[in-house]
Design an enzyme around this catalytic site. Structure first.
Site, PDB file in Angstrom:
ATOM      1  N   HIS A  98     -57.972 -39.060 119.720  1.00  0.00           N
ATOM      2  CA  HIS A  98     -56.962 -39.800 118.945  1.00  0.00           C
ATOM      3  C   HIS A  98     -57.661 -40.631 117.873  1.00  0.00           C
ATOM      4  O   HIS A  98     -57.757 -41.850 117.960  1.00  0.00           O
ATOM      5  CB  HIS A  98     -56.140 -40.694 119.865  1.00  0.00           C
TER       6      HIS A  98
ATOM      7  N   HIS B 274     -57.927 -41.826 113.959  1.00  0.00           N
ATOM      8  CA  HIS B 274     -57.452 -41.999 112.591  1.00  0.00           C
ATOM      9  C   HIS B 274     -58.704 -42.065 111.715  1.00  0.00           C
ATOM     10  O   HIS B 274     -59.464 -43.042 111.798  1.00  0.00           O
ATOM     11  CB  HIS B 274     -56.669 -43.299 112.437  1.00  0.00           C
TER      12      HIS B 274
ATOM     13  N   LYS C 208     -50.103 -32.642 114.197  1.00  0.00           N
ATOM     14  CA  LYS C 208     -49.644 -33.895 114.775  1.00  0.00           C
ATOM     15  C   LYS C 208     -48.207 -34.152 114.331  1.00  0.00           C
ATOM     16  O   LYS C 208     -47.884 -34.098 113.145  1.00  0.00           O
ATOM     17  CB  LYS C 208     -50.544 -35.050 114.320  1.00  0.00           C
TER      18      LYS C 208
ATOM     19  N   HIS D 212     -45.499 -37.131 114.308  1.00  0.00           N
ATOM     20  CA  HIS D 212     -45.552 -38.595 114.388  1.00  0.00           C
ATOM     21  C   HIS D 212     -44.252 -39.187 113.861  1.00  0.00           C
ATOM     22  O   HIS D 212     -43.722 -38.748 112.840  1.00  0.00           O
ATOM     23  CB  HIS D 212     -46.735 -39.114 113.570  1.00  0.00           C
TER      24      HIS D 212
ATOM     25  N   HIS E  84     -46.473 -38.179 118.828  1.00  0.00           N
ATOM     26  CA  HIS E  84     -46.105 -39.593 118.918  1.00  0.00           C
ATOM     27  C   HIS E  84     -44.598 -39.605 118.687  1.00  0.00           C
ATOM     28  O   HIS E  84     -44.137 -39.378 117.574  1.00  0.00           O
ATOM     29  CB  HIS E  84     -46.880 -40.369 117.846  1.00  0.00           C
TER      30      HIS E  84
ATOM     31  N   HIS F 114     -48.346 -49.902 111.083  1.00  0.00           N
ATOM     32  CA  HIS F 114     -47.203 -49.058 110.741  1.00  0.00           C
ATOM     33  C   HIS F 114     -46.455 -49.544 109.504  1.00  0.00           C
ATOM     34  O   HIS F 114     -45.291 -49.218 109.309  1.00  0.00           O
ATOM     35  CB  HIS F 114     -46.279 -48.918 111.951  1.00  0.00           C
TER      36      HIS F 114
ATOM     37  N   ASP G 144     -57.258 -44.385 119.359  1.00  0.00           N
ATOM     38  CA  ASP G 144     -56.315 -44.792 118.304  1.00  0.00           C
ATOM     39  C   ASP G 144     -57.057 -45.655 117.281  1.00  0.00           C
ATOM     40  O   ASP G 144     -56.628 -46.742 116.907  1.00  0.00           O
ATOM     41  CB  ASP G 144     -55.124 -45.540 118.889  1.00  0.00           C
TER      42      ASP G 144
END
Length: 576
Positions: free
Chosen positions: A137, A139, A220, A222, A249, A323, A363
Site C-alpha cells: 500500500h 503512495h 486500484k 478508490h 478502498h 483526502h 499507506d
C-alpha cells in the site's frame, strides 16, 4: 572423542541452538529455535584462527561453476512462515541457493553447502534472518520513501502515484500509460522491487486494459475517484482477463451503495481490500465485515496499528490533509469523523491476532508511515500477547514448546512477507526464506529486532547496513546509522532489484520499449486465489458490526482491545 560445553558458552560462540529462546527487542515475544541444521562440533565460523580457512572449512579446489555459493550467512536463526530454525544460508546469482550445513566436505561429514574461494561470509551467529518485507500500500509521493522503507527492512513496494500530486496524495494510483511509463523508468534508480497500480475507474474495458498492457500489475479502485459498483465490476473483469490484482478502498459515505452492494459487485472474485478496518476509508461503519469472506484478501495499514491512546486523536488531521478536505466545510469534517471509530479500531488488532486480517502495510505519507511497517506489526503482536495471553495453533500442530510464541510469530511474519507476496502474484519470486527465491533478506540483532536492521540484502548483495563513521579506523564507531551500500549504486542496483509487470506488458515488449535494465518478472496466479491460500491468516468467520454502537463480533462473540499507553520498540530505540 566428544567435548561438552555449557549451553551459554555454546550460544556465545556459535549462537543459540534447538530449544533455546530469544526475546525479540524489548517485547514480551519469545522465539524458540525448533531445529538446528548445523552440526555440533563442526560449525563454520569466519575470522582469525577460525574455521573458514583454505583447506579447513573452505574447499580450495572447486570453482564457482561447481556449486560454490557467492555468499554464506553462517549459523543464523531464520524466522519465516516456513519455520523457526538455525542454519547456514547460501546465496548464488542473487537467489537463495541452499539452506543447510556449510563447510568443506573433504574434512567434514554432512555438508550441504561447499564454501570455496568464490564465497563471501556474513556472520549470522546470534542474529535473526527474515525475508525482506513487502509493502502493498504505497503512495509514491516521494522517492525518499525508499530509503526510509529499506531502513525498516522493506525491500518491495507495490502501489501507485506520480509524485506529490493531489491524486497521488489521496490514492495509490499511477493513471494511464504515460505516467506508468515514466514511473517505471524512475524505478530504474530505486533500490527496491516495484509494482504499480493503474486507475480502476472506467465504464468500459479498454481504458483499464491499456494500463495493464502498459505495465501495471493491477488496478486500484478508490472512493476519491468514485468507488462505484460499475468501477468495481469493470476492473475485476479486466483483472480476470489479464491475471492481475484489484486493490480497493470502498465508499465511506455509502453514496454508491452499502457494503452489501460492494460485496455483490465483487461477486465472489478475488480482491485485495486495503485498510479493511475502515479508518483509512471504506463503507462506514461496517466495511470490516468483508474480512470474513473467502475471496477477500484483507489488509491493514499502520496508522491504526497498534491501537494506542493517541490513535483516535491524530487521525482527524491526517484525514483532512490526505483526502484534500476543508476543515471549514462541515460536510468535509463529518466525512472525516465517520471514518474514525474507536470500536472498530479496537477490534482490528484482535482480528490480526485471530488470523482474520492477513496483511500489514503502510499507506505511505497518506496517513501511514512507510518506515514502520515491520515495527508496528510486531507491536501489535506484543500488545495482543499482553492482553490476550499465549496463542497456539488451533489445529494442535507443534510450534516449539508450549511456552514459546512461535505460532504467533509465524502468523505475524507472514503478514508483511509471504501473504503480501501471494496477494500480488509475486510469491514464486519473493516473500520467504526458501531455496530458489530472490535473495531479499534482512539480518537483525535480536535486541533491535523489528526496529533497526543490521543488514538489508537485495538480490544477494548488501544494500543498506548499520555503519559507523566512514573516516574511522574500523566500521563500528558512533554514530552508527543505516547507510546505503554498494547494491544501491551504479548498475548493481538494476541487477539486484525487480520490476514487476503484467505478463501482457512483457509480451508487448514494454521493457525494451522503455529501455528498462532492471530484472523483469511477471505477476501471476492471482485470479484463482482464495483466502485459504494465505499462510497462518486464512480464517473466514462471520463478522458483524452493531450499527448503533459499532461493536464488532466474530461468530457472535464481541472482540475488542484496550488502547496501549506504552509500546515496546519505541522511544528507547529512537533517542538519536
Amino acid at each position: 572423542m566428544s567435548f561438552e560445553i555449557p549451553r551459554k558458552q555454546y550460544a556465545q560462540l556459535y549462537g543459540p541452538t534447538t530449544g533455546d529462546s530469544i526475546r525479540l527487542a524489548d517485547t514480551e515475544l519469545f522465539l524458540e529455535i525448533e531445529k538446528d541444521y548445523t552440526v555440533y562440533g563442526e560449525e563454520v565460523v569466519f575470522g582469525g584462527g577460525k574455521v573458514i580457512r583454505d583447506g579447513m572449512g573452505q574447499n580450495g579446489q572447486l570453482t564457482r561453476a561447481e556449486d560454490i555459493p557467492d555468499t554464506v550467512i553462517t549459523n543464523v536463526i531464520v524466522l519465516d512462515y516456513t519455520g523457526i530454525y538455525k542454519a547456514d544460508i547460501a546465496l548464488k546469482d542473487g537467489h537463495i541457493f541452499k539452506i543447510g550445513k556449510a563447510g568443506n566436505p573433504q574434512i567434514t561429514d554432512g555438508v550441504d553447502i561447499v564454501i570455496g574461494a568464490s564465497t563471501e561470509i556474513i556472520a549470522g551467529e546470534r542474529k535473526i534472518l527474515t525475508a525482506g518485507g513487502i509493502d502493498t500500500h504505497i503512495h509514491f509521493i516521494s522517492p525518499e520513501q525508499v530509503p526510509a522503507a529499506l531502513c525498516n527492512g522493506i525491500t518491495t513496494m507495490v502501489g501507485g502515484g506520480t509524485g506529490p500530486a493531489e491524486g497521488t496524495k489521496a490514492t495509490t494510483i499511477t493513471p494511464g500509460a504515460w505516467h506508468i511509463s515514466r514511473m517505471l523508468q524512475a524505478a530504474e534508480g530505486l533500490p527496491v522491487n516495484i509494482g504499480l497500480f493503474g486507475k480502476g475507474h472506467a465504464s468500459a474495458v479498454e481504458p483499464l486494459a491499456e494500463q495493464i498492457r502498459a505495465g501495471a500489475v493491477g488496478l486500484k479502485v478508490h472512493e476519491d475517484w468514485g468507488s462505484t459498483t460499475s468501477s468495481i465490476d469493470m476492473s475485476l473483469r479486466v483483472a480476470d482477463e489479464y491475471d492481475v490484482q484489484i486493490a480497493i478502498h470502498t465508499d465511506t459515505l455509502n453514496e454508491c451503495g452499502f457494503v452489501e452492494d460492494t460485496i455483490r459487485a465483487i461477486d465472489g472474485r478475488v480482491i485485495h481490500t486495503f485498510h479493511t478496518e475502515g479508518a483509512g476509508g471504506g463503507h462506514a461503519p461496517d466495511i470490516i465485515k468483508i474480512a470474513g469472506l473467502p475471496n477477500v484478501l484483507p489488509a491493514s495499514t499502520n496508522p491504526t496499528l497498534p491501537y494506542t491512546r493517541n490513535t483516535i486523536e491524530e487521525h482527524l488531521d491526517m484525514l483532512m490533509v490526505c483526502h484534500h478536505l476543508n476543515p471549514d466545510i462541515p460536510e468535509d469534517v463529518a466525512f472525516a469523523d465517520s471514518r474514525i471509530r474507536a470500536e472498530t479500531i479496537a477490534a482490528e488488532d484482535v482480528l490480526h491476532d485471530l488470523g482474520i486480517f492477513a496483511i500489514t502495510s503502510s499507506d505511505s505519507q497518506a496517513m501511514g508511515r512507510v518506515g514502520e511497517v515491520v515495527t508496528r506489526t510486531w507491536q501489535v503482536a506484543d500488545a495482543m500477547k499482553r492482553q490476550r495471553g499465549a496463542l497456539h495453533d488451533p489445529s494442535g500442530a507443534p510450534h516449539g514448546s508450549a511456552e514459546s510464541d512461535n505460532f504467533r510469530l509465524k502468523r505475524y511474519i507472514a503478514k508483511y512477507t509471504i501473504n503480501a507476496a501471494i496477494a500480488q502474484g509475486m510469491a514464486d519470486v519473493i516473500g520467504s526464506v526458501e531455496e530458489g527465491k530472490f535473495a531479499d533478506l534482512v539480518l537483525w540483532d535480536p535486541a533491535f529486532f523489528g526496529v533497526k536492521p543490521e543488514l538489508v540484502i537485495k538480490g544477494g548483495q548488501i544494500a543498506y547496513a548499520l555503519m559507523g563513521d566512514a573516516n574511522a579506523s574500523i566500521p563500528t564507531p558512533q554514530p552508527r546509522t543505516m547507510r546505503p551500500m554498494f547494491a544501491t549504486y551504479g548498475k548493481a542496483l538494476q541487477q539486484t532489484s525487480i520490476t514487476f509487470l503484467s505478463q501482457a506488458a512483457i509480451d508487448a515488449g514494454v521493457p525494451a520499449e522503455l529501455g528498462l535494465q532492471r530484472i523483469i518478472k511477471p505477476v501471476s496466479g492471482i485470479r484463482n486465489l482464495t483466502k485459504a491460500d494465505l499462510k497462518y491468516n486464512g480464517e473466514t468467520p462471520d463478522i458483524a458490526v452493531d450499527p448503533e454502537t459499532y461493536k464488532v463480533t466474530v461468530d457472535g462473540v464481541e472482540v475488542t482491545s484496550q488502547p496501549s499507553d506504552v509500546l515496546p520498540m519505541a522511544q528507547r530505540y529512537f533517542l538519536f
